[in-house]
Design a protein around this motif. Structure first.
Motif, mmCIF file in Angstrom:
data_model
loop_
_atom_site.group_PDB
_atom_site.id
_atom_site.type_symbol
_atom_site.label_atom_id
_atom_site.label_comp_id
_atom_site.label_asym_id
_atom_site.label_seq_id
_atom_site.Cartn_x
_atom_site.Cartn_y
_atom_site.Cartn_z
ATOM 1 N N VAL A 242 2.946 -3.604 -0.134
ATOM 2 C CA VAL A 242 3.338 -3.275 1.228
ATOM 3 C C VAL A 242 2.635 -4.175 2.230
ATOM 4 O O VAL A 242 1.569 -4.739 1.951
ATOM 5 C CB VAL A 242 3.025 -1.795 1.552
ATOM 6 C CG1 VAL A 242 3.928 -0.880 0.754
ATOM 7 C CG2 VAL A 242 1.555 -1.468 1.276
ATOM 8 N N THR A 243 3.237 -4.300 3.416
ATOM 9 C CA THR A 243 2.643 -5.093 4.497
ATOM 10 C C THR A 243 1.693 -4.200 5.292
ATOM 11 O O THR A 243 2.007 -3.723 6.387
ATOM 12 C CB THR A 243 3.742 -5.680 5.398
ATOM 13 O OG1 THR A 243 4.651 -4.624 5.775
ATOM 14 C CG2 THR A 243 4.517 -6.762 4.672
ATOM 15 N N VAL A 244 0.531 -3.995 4.706
ATOM 16 C CA VAL A 244 -0.501 -3.134 5.281
ATOM 17 C C VAL A 244 -1.827 -3.878 5.248
ATOM 18 O O VAL A 244 -2.183 -4.490 4.230
ATOM 19 C CB VAL A 244 -0.608 -1.805 4.509
ATOM 20 C CG1 VAL A 244 -1.844 -1.021 4.935
ATOM 21 C CG2 VAL A 244 0.649 -0.962 4.715
ATOM 22 N N ARG A 245 -2.557 -3.818 6.368
ATOM 23 C CA ARG A 245 -3.876 -4.457 6.464
ATOM 24 C C ARG A 245 -4.902 -3.407 6.881
ATOM 25 O O ARG A 245 -4.758 -2.766 7.924
ATOM 26 C CB ARG A 245 -3.842 -5.587 7.494
ATOM 27 C CG ARG A 245 -5.200 -6.275 7.714
ATOM 28 C CD ARG A 245 -5.149 -7.177 8.925
ATOM 29 N NE ARG A 245 -4.187 -8.252 8.760
ATOM 30 C CZ ARG A 245 -3.661 -8.939 9.779
ATOM 31 N NH1 ARG A 245 -3.982 -8.629 11.034
ATOM 32 N NH2 ARG A 245 -2.806 -9.919 9.547
ATOM 33 N N ASN A 246 -5.886 -3.223 6.035
ATOM 34 C CA ASN A 246 -6.952 -2.242 6.313
ATOM 35 C C ASN A 246 -6.386 -0.858 6.620
ATOM 36 O O ASN A 246 -6.896 -0.130 7.481
ATOM 37 C CB ASN A 246 -7.833 -2.727 7.474
ATOM 38 C CG ASN A 246 -8.544 -4.023 7.164
ATOM 39 O OD1 ASN A 246 -8.949 -4.271 6.029
ATOM 40 N ND2 ASN A 246 -8.676 -4.881 8.161
ATOM 41 N N GLY A 247 -5.325 -0.501 5.938
ATOM 42 C CA GLY A 247 -4.747 0.826 6.081
ATOM 43 C C GLY A 247 -3.688 0.954 7.152
ATOM 44 O O GLY A 247 -3.007 1.981 7.227
#
Length: 531
Positions: free
Chosen positions: A186-191
């Motif tokens: 998924v395109t998720v950074r640091n939650g």
């Protein structure tokens, strides 16, 4: 009159990538016009927030198709992002590029320089892969792709069910081969959600040559002597014009990019004349070749409290989810629009996967109505390479009027067969030991339809909808009918390019966000070379 070198219309997946990369050259002044507002709504940043934003009255365009003949005359909702980040700010976050064969097919259709080996370096350049870089992935790009923080027993059971039926395990759908079952990235950074604007645009707005104007509804292009020289846009009740010294790039998506072209007199001459729009150039294929992935969602009542339904329907459960996300950035609030998945072949003539499954550990008749009161889960199946073709048409010459969308789903017999076979495979997955042990009973379609092909087709017609991947309305190619050439320049019009999903000759086999970002990256290089 305001002036800039390049105007990018739209801050979505392609537009943000394009503007961010283009502004790396301090000699190029870049202005981004976004019809929506800034991404201040907190739900735009929580992964599960798409359930709150997809049909939001101001954050989404909330389009609808016209009555679809093969879907019993139903009008299908088509949400698209109308906010900083475009649809990348409200999508389901799943990172899928499609198959290498998709891009090689583009090359076979005449799109020289767009084979998989040509596109892969741009996928890698865009990516910050949590697992690190390798021959298929980059680790230094702006777009963070990560593993799910919370996986759960039911999504794992779906993977086990696929393995039980003989499908291979696949730990990287964007690697050497797409086929098989595994976990989505998924395109998720640091939650938090990593939209294209979060990745490419917002961090670079401090550059003096990059400017963002939100709430800017484009009205038309200014065309002088066969060349685009400016853009007319509206902010509130004020109409403004911005002059361009180099180029305008339409990155407004498969609906709005052809709409802006037609409003500006670029499109099918007869249709423009019917709308009372002066024809600047007859481009018959503008708005044509519309493609989209149709999905059918099968839902099951669970016999155990292992779904998200029971947690959402409890104040205590909701509180626990909020606390879990706040402390760990995990739990249900970190979920995407699919946890585990499967790419499979269901038609005998298919050499590569022709259906995609999203497993979702909750169930609902619609996002608007909320989750079911009983424990339930969903298996979504969509056809990857539809043969059906639709079109975008203007409803009126008013730029504020929503265009007419004719998806024309299931007008191909192959599409009908593929959807029915996909639903049948979903039933077989539900009947495995791995997944069947969690099922109390099917919810939709009913059990008696499981093996009746006519009943399954009827189920698809009455219940299916978009999986939000419209493409191909400004088709790229080297033939006379193509709208843009292989450097995304509009044929016969100076100073104008299109860079978004609309240029795809055929829809890719999977989610479209990653492909659009790649297109934006490539367009930036084309413009830099031209400059």
């Amino acid at each position: 009159m305001d002036e800039t070198d390049v105007v990018v219309v739209g801050s979505g997946s392609a537009g943000s990538a394009l503007a961010g990369r283009l502004s790396e050259d301090p000699r190029i002044r870049v202005t981004v016009l976004e019809a929506g507002s800034k991404d201040t709504n907190p739900w735009l940043h929580v992964p599960i927030g798409y359930a709150k934003t997809m049909y939001h009255p101001t954050i989404s365009w909330n389009y609808q198709t016209e009555a679809e003949a093969e879907l019993h005359g139903r009008s299908v909702p088509w949400p698209r992002g109308r906010v900083l980040g475009g649809s990348s700010a409200i999508n389901g976050l799943i990172y899928i590029r499609g198959q290498a064969a998709d891009y090689d097919h583009w090359r076979q259709l005449g799109c020289t320089g767009w084979a998989y080996e040509d596109c892969l370096p741009y996928f890698k350049r865009s990516q910050n892969q949590e697992r690190g870089g390798n021959e298929f992935h980059g680790a230094d790009g702006p777009l963070t792709t990560s593993d799910l923080r919370d996986k759960g027993v039911l999504p794992q059971a779906f993977i086990d069910a696929a393995l039980e039926l003989g499908f291979p395990r696949n730990d990287d759908f964007n690697g050497a081969d797409q086929e098989g079952a595994g976990w989505y990235q998924v395109t998720v950074r640091n939650g938090f959600r990593c939209s294209a604007a979060t990745a490419y645009l917002k961090p670079n707005l401090k550059r003096p040559n990059l400017r963002l104007i939100t709430d800017a509804q484009v009205q038309r292009l200014v065309i002088e002597g066969g060349r685009v020289t400016g853009v007319v846009y509206r902010v509130g009740n004020e109409e403004r014009t911005i002059k361009v010294t180099r180029e305008v790039v339409l990155s407004a998506g498969a609906i709005n990019s052809p709409q802006v072209m037609m409003l500006s007199g670029l499109g099918p001459a007869q249709h423009l004349a019917e709308m009372g729009i002066a024809v600047q150039r007859d481009i018959p294929q503008v708005g044509q070749n519309l493609q989209d992935h149709l999905q059918a969602r099968l839902m099951y009542r669970a016999n155990q409290n292992v779904t998200i339904n029971e947690r959402v329907n409890s104040w205590l459960g909701m509180a626990k989810m909020g606390i879990e996300f706040a402390l760990t950035r995990g739990g249900p609030l970190s979920f995407a629009a699919g946890t585990s998945g499967l790419f499979a072949r269901v038609l005998p003539q298919s050499a590569t996967p022709d259906v995609q499954f999203h497993f979702i550990p909750w169930s609902a008749d619609s996002v608007k109505e909320g989750l079911h009161k009983f424990p339930g889960f969903t298996i979504s199946v969509c056809q990857l390479r539809p043969e059906s073709r639709g079109e975008i048409r203007l409803a009126s010459p008013d730029p504020m009027a929503k265009p007419h969308i004719h998806a024309r789903y299931l007008t191909s017999e192959t599409d009908k067969q593929c959807m029915v076979e996909g639903v049948k495979l979903a039933h077989r997955l539900a009947e495995t030991k791995a997944l069947g042990r969690f099922i109390a009973e099917p919810y939709a379609p009913p059990p008696n339809a499981a093996r009746d092909e006519a009943a399954l087709l009827e189920f698809v017609r009455r219940n299916s909808g978009t999986i939000y991947h419209p493409t191909s309305t400004c088709r790229m190619g080297e033939d006379a009918g193509a709208v843009v050439d292989t450097e995304l320049r509009v044929n016969g019009v100076g100073g104008l390019r299109v860079a978004d999903a609309s240029i795809m000759p055929t829809v890719v086999s999977g989610n479209t966000n990653a492909g659009c970002i790649m297109i934006g990256e490539r367009c930036a290089d084309f413009i830099k070379r031209a400059a």
